[in-house]
Design an enzyme around this catalytic site. Sequence first.
Site, short mmCIF file in Angstrom:
data_model
loop_
_atom_site.label_atom_id
_atom_site.label_comp_id
_atom_site.label_asym_id
_atom_site.label_seq_id
_atom_site.Cartn_x
_atom_site.Cartn_y
_atom_site.Cartn_z
N LEU A 13 4.93 -7.79 10.37
CA LEU A 13 5.27 -8.25 11.86
C LEU A 13 6.46 -7.49 12.45
O LEU A 13 7.39 -7.15 11.75
CB LEU A 13 5.92 -9.66 11.59
CG LEU A 13 6.55 -10.48 12.88
CD1 LEU A 13 6.40 -11.88 12.71
CD2 LEU A 13 7.96 -10.31 13.11
N ASN A 14 6.23 -7.06 13.80
CA ASN A 14 7.53 -6.46 14.22
C ASN A 14 7.92 -6.98 15.85
O ASN A 14 7.73 -8.38 15.88
CB ASN A 14 7.62 -5.02 14.66
CG ASN A 14 6.33 -4.22 15.03
OD1 ASN A 14 5.27 -4.43 14.40
ND2 ASN A 14 6.43 -3.38 16.01
N ASP A 15 7.98 -6.34 16.95
CA ASP A 15 8.26 -6.88 18.24
C ASP A 15 7.86 -8.10 18.48
O ASP A 15 6.57 -8.18 18.43
CB ASP A 15 8.01 -5.79 19.27
CG ASP A 15 8.37 -4.30 18.91
OD1 ASP A 15 8.81 -4.05 17.54
OD2 ASP A 15 7.93 -3.56 19.71
N GLU B 257 12.77 2.59 24.20
CA GLU B 257 11.68 1.56 23.98
C GLU B 257 11.87 0.24 24.44
O GLU B 257 13.01 -0.16 24.67
CB GLU B 257 11.47 1.37 22.31
CG GLU B 257 10.87 2.75 21.78
CD GLU B 257 10.38 2.70 20.24
OE1 GLU B 257 10.99 1.92 19.48
OE2 GLU B 257 9.22 3.04 19.96
#
Length: 485
Positions: free
Chosen positions: A39-41, A215
């Site tokens: 899982l990220n952002d 980002e």
Amino acid sequence: MPNKKSYKDIGKDLDNYYINKDKNIWRNKFHIEMPFGLLNDPNGLSYYDNKFHIFYQWNPFGCEHKTKHWCLVTTTNFVDFTRPKIVLKPEEWFDKDGCYSGCGLVKDDKLKLYYTGNVKGNNNERKSYQCVATYYKDGTIQKQGVIIGKQPEGYTAHFRDPYIFMNDNIYYMALGAQNNKLKGKVLIYRSKDSTEWNLLGELKTDMKDFGHMWECPNMVKISEDKYAFIFSPQGLEGKELKYQNIFQSGYVIGTLDLKELELKRHSEFKELDMGFDFYAPQIFEHDSENIMFGWVGLPDKGCEYPTSNYGWMYSLTIPRVLEYKNNILYQKPLKRIENLRQSQIVNIKNLSCNDYKLNLQSRYVEIMLNLEMDETDLIEVRFKFSDEYILLTCDKKAQIVTIDRSNMCLGGKGIRKFKLEIKDKLKLHMFIDSSIIEIYYQDGLEVTTLVYFPKEEQLEIEIKNDNEVKINELCIWNLRSVKYE
Ligand code: FRU
């Protein structure tokens, strides 16, 4: 190469997990995370159909940064969540190598999801398409496809993470970018209807040379005339008291002039989290509050997370409300997070002692600690897990906080150090989960997030002082596990 799991099998594996659970001692109880995969952002954060919609980047196939999907959980109370479900799959020509980060926009009773389609061409050459999809109340999704086909002249294909904000009834989109001189920038597009987008250009700021890529931009209105530009710059040089992680996330506050395309008279960049593990936050508005989730993790730091040996990695922070005061964004846990409190186990007022020790049965606790500092120069808080510990030192003379993770056996080590204003009181608000600790200092003036991987379950907290410890107030609650049903 083994074949990838089918989506049907992924669905079955998720269901099995929530029925059987697993007993791994590092599975967090109240931070959003996935049974398997990476899982990220946080993405597409929205309040839609009377529910909080929390999307996030997920690779269901493994713990590598590959095949990013958008996964979704919804909740009203932050205790009961729906089962995670995949909503965007990387399977079209414009997003085949990843449905990358983006935002949500509630419009005409629909939830529009803006994201970046990542495509690797021949010779691994990157292409970035800005795309839109519509998510309906019945849970169906329809991809409309590409709305911005290419980065403008003068910029590289590092062009991603659309974030939409409104000003005077016009839609604006901020996009993370890199110019041909390899400097991080943010580009602004404009739209009357949120469908047709025209490039306005690069937002002018005082940060001319500030890393190689920006980002996950967010543009958040915080007062009548001020905006916080919140983003994740990559490539800042580490300093003794700041920029200590591989990449940063933080903000500048200024007056946004959309005619001249400039963020005027903005403050200096301030990091949102001074801990070890925080990146790519996203902010959305609900009930006049700006609510933020961050990713508890960082790109390129995978080796510090031993859960990958068990097939899962990373989490989201708890939701934090951003409050603008004295040109600073204070962070407060969202009020609804109090729903997690199961029972209060400590409630102490006005206690003086030499050394305060507390053995806790459970490692899932919220702690509010308010210490008197008028005759104190140094406070040490030790989080002990059998023969391992994390040490928090608050030095009033130097006005410096240090967190030391080097006495843990597994996972990332080292120290983080930052400035903190400490006068006569030190207030710490801590959320301890199975493998994450979030600490809010001085009413959210600073925050630190860290992961830790103790060998033993039990937790002892020790508060020590150079003098006498004076506790104005100490409250501890056992927290419940969130449910996915
Ligand atoms: C930030 C980021 C974004 C990108 C996404 C891909 O962590 O690199 O820029 O859209 O992750 O998963």
